[in-house]
Design an enzyme around this catalytic site. Structure first.
Site, mmCIF file in Angstrom:
data_model
loop_
_atom_site.group_PDB
_atom_site.id
_atom_site.type_symbol
_atom_site.label_atom_id
_atom_site.label_comp_id
_atom_site.label_asym_id
_atom_site.label_seq_id
_atom_site.Cartn_x
_atom_site.Cartn_y
_atom_site.Cartn_z
ATOM 1 N N GLY A 225 55.730 37.352 75.600
ATOM 2 C CA GLY A 225 55.390 36.038 75.047
ATOM 3 C C GLY A 225 54.274 36.116 74.027
ATOM 4 O O GLY A 225 54.310 36.971 73.129
ATOM 5 N N ALA A 249 62.945 41.483 63.073
ATOM 6 C CA ALA A 249 62.634 40.106 62.643
ATOM 7 C C ALA A 249 62.345 39.150 63.798
ATOM 8 O O ALA A 249 62.263 37.941 63.584
ATOM 9 C CB ALA A 249 63.730 39.517 61.761
ATOM 10 N N ALA A 250 62.136 39.671 64.995
ATOM 11 C CA ALA A 250 61.753 38.780 66.101
ATOM 12 C C ALA A 250 60.406 38.120 65.795
ATOM 13 O O ALA A 250 60.216 36.920 66.021
ATOM 14 C CB ALA A 250 61.674 39.567 67.408
ATOM 15 N N GLY A 251 59.486 38.907 65.244
ATOM 16 C CA GLY A 251 58.171 38.350 64.882
ATOM 17 C C GLY A 251 58.288 37.321 63.763
ATOM 18 O O GLY A 251 57.597 36.297 63.764
ATOM 19 N N ASP A 252 59.163 37.584 62.812
ATOM 20 C CA ASP A 252 59.366 36.626 61.713
ATOM 21 C C ASP A 252 59.916 35.311 62.264
ATOM 22 O O ASP A 252 59.498 34.222 61.853
ATOM 23 C CB ASP A 252 60.362 37.178 60.683
ATOM 24 C CG ASP A 252 59.903 38.497 60.086
ATOM 25 O OD1 ASP A 252 58.681 38.710 59.990
ATOM 26 O OD2 ASP A 252 60.767 39.316 59.726
HETATM 27 O O1 RIB Z 1 60.363 42.014 59.913
HETATM 28 C C1 RIB Z 1 61.608 42.585 59.678
HETATM 29 C C2 RIB Z 1 61.765 42.898 58.222
HETATM 30 O O2 RIB Z 1 60.859 43.914 57.866
HETATM 31 C C3 RIB Z 1 63.116 43.444 57.823
HETATM 32 O O3 RIB Z 1 64.053 42.453 57.526
HETATM 33 C C4 RIB Z 1 62.787 44.362 56.661
HETATM 34 O O4 RIB Z 1 63.268 43.902 55.426
HETATM 35 C C5 RIB Z 1 61.275 44.502 56.662
HETATM 36 O O5 RIB Z 1 60.712 43.759 55.675
#
Ligand code: RIB
Length: 308
Positions: A225, A249-252
């Site tokens: 979490g 991309a989980a953090g994104d």
């Molecule tokens: O956070 C994931 C991303 O990191 C990927 O999509 C890759 O492009 C890098 O930028």
């Protein structure tokens, strides 16, 4: 509808899956190869748009096939892309990604056009983004541009959330401009030099970022979490248990979920739980953006686990 501005990178992800990560000098056989839209900026923009935010993207693409591919993605996701520049003579940013059978990844980014996102791009974008409820920043564009954007948007009174990824030291003058900074454990360690293995260690390190001037720290703890900390409160919020396929991309997705929820006016604890749900759902399919959930999917997960 929350209005969000994302100032950051757009990469095309060239992703292979393998049973395991290999050693230097070793050749192994992979299982799959796919090309996905990615980049930390693009991923945050797409995740926020899927939830229903009105998203303005400030970035740059090369005048090449990858750039055209990404323009189609932005259009299909309903993201406002008038402020995505086309740069001649440089390739669109690319990321080489290896995902192992645990869903963990290793990434190499070649910035290409992202390295040309400069103060002029930000200045030109201002008329489009000055009404944003929040701006999301990451570190895949030049640090000078991040600092310029933060100074400019701060003067406009726009709250800012910085994802300090990929990890690198930050200028001292950036911290006081940030409403939220959202490091994971390794980024928090790099920024502070402190250990971040236990929750107590994370709290101590987060406290150091507050002392540098950030108004709030949200430490992303993966499956565990997140931990929110400001001058008044320290809130650990547990994660969700899901079948992980690919953590790229989980953090994104988490950042997009948190920005959406806060811009929508959700109270902090509820917004953190919402963000955890968005991050968890994003790991359930291969590819950075493939599993980014809709609002209905997030609400279904929250409801099924008895969350408000
Ligand atoms: O956070 C994931 C991303 O990191 C990927 O999509 C890759 O492009 C890098 O930028």
């Amino acid at each position: 509808m929350p209005v969000l501005a994302v100032i950051g990178s757009l990469n095309v992800d060239l992703t292979v899956t393998t049973q395991r990560f290999h050693q230097p000098g070793e050749t192994i056989t992979g299982s799959t190869f796919c090309t996905y839209p990615g980049g930390k900026g693009g991923n945050q923009a797409v995740a926020a748009a899927r939830l229903g935010a009105c998203v303005h993207m400030v970035s740059a693409l090369g005048e090449d096939d990858n750039g055209a591919f990404y323009q189609r993605t932005l259009q299909a996701e309903g993201i406002h892309a008038q402020t995505v520049m086309e740069k001649g003579g440089v390739p669109t940013g690319v990321a080489l990604i290896q995902v192992d059978n645990q869903g963990e990844n290793r990434i190499v980014v070649v910035p290409g056009a992202n390295a040309q996102v400069d103060s002029t791009c930000v200045g030109n974008a201002l008329p489009h983004i000055s009404h944003a409820d929040m701006a999301l920043l990451q570190l895949e564009i030049p640090m000078d541009t991040v600092l310029y954007a933060a100074q400019t948007l701060h003067r406009q009174g726009i709250p800012m959330m910085l994802d300090p990824a990929p990890a690198q030291p930050l200028p001292d003058s950036l911290y006081p401009l940030l409403s939220y900074i959202t490091p994971n454990r390794s980024e928090l360690h790099l920024l502070t030099g402190l250990p971040t293995d236990s929750l107590d260690q994370v709290k101590k390190a987060a406290g150091q970022l507050l002392r540098r001037g950030a108004r709030a720290v949200v430490a992303k703890l993966g499956a565990a979490g997140c931990l929110y900390m400001d001058e008044q409160r320290c809130l650990p919020v547990p994660g969700f248990s899901v079948q992980v396929v690919d953590t790229t991309a989980a953090g994104d997705s988490f950042n997009a979920g948190l920005a959406y929820a806060l811009a929508e006016g959700q109270p902090m604890e509820q917004a953190l739980r919402f963000a955890n749900a968005v991050g968890a759902l994003s790991t359930t399919k291969a590819g950075a953006q493939a599993a980014m959930p809709t609002l209905a999917q997030v609400q279904a997960l929250l409801t099924s686990t008895g969350s408000p």
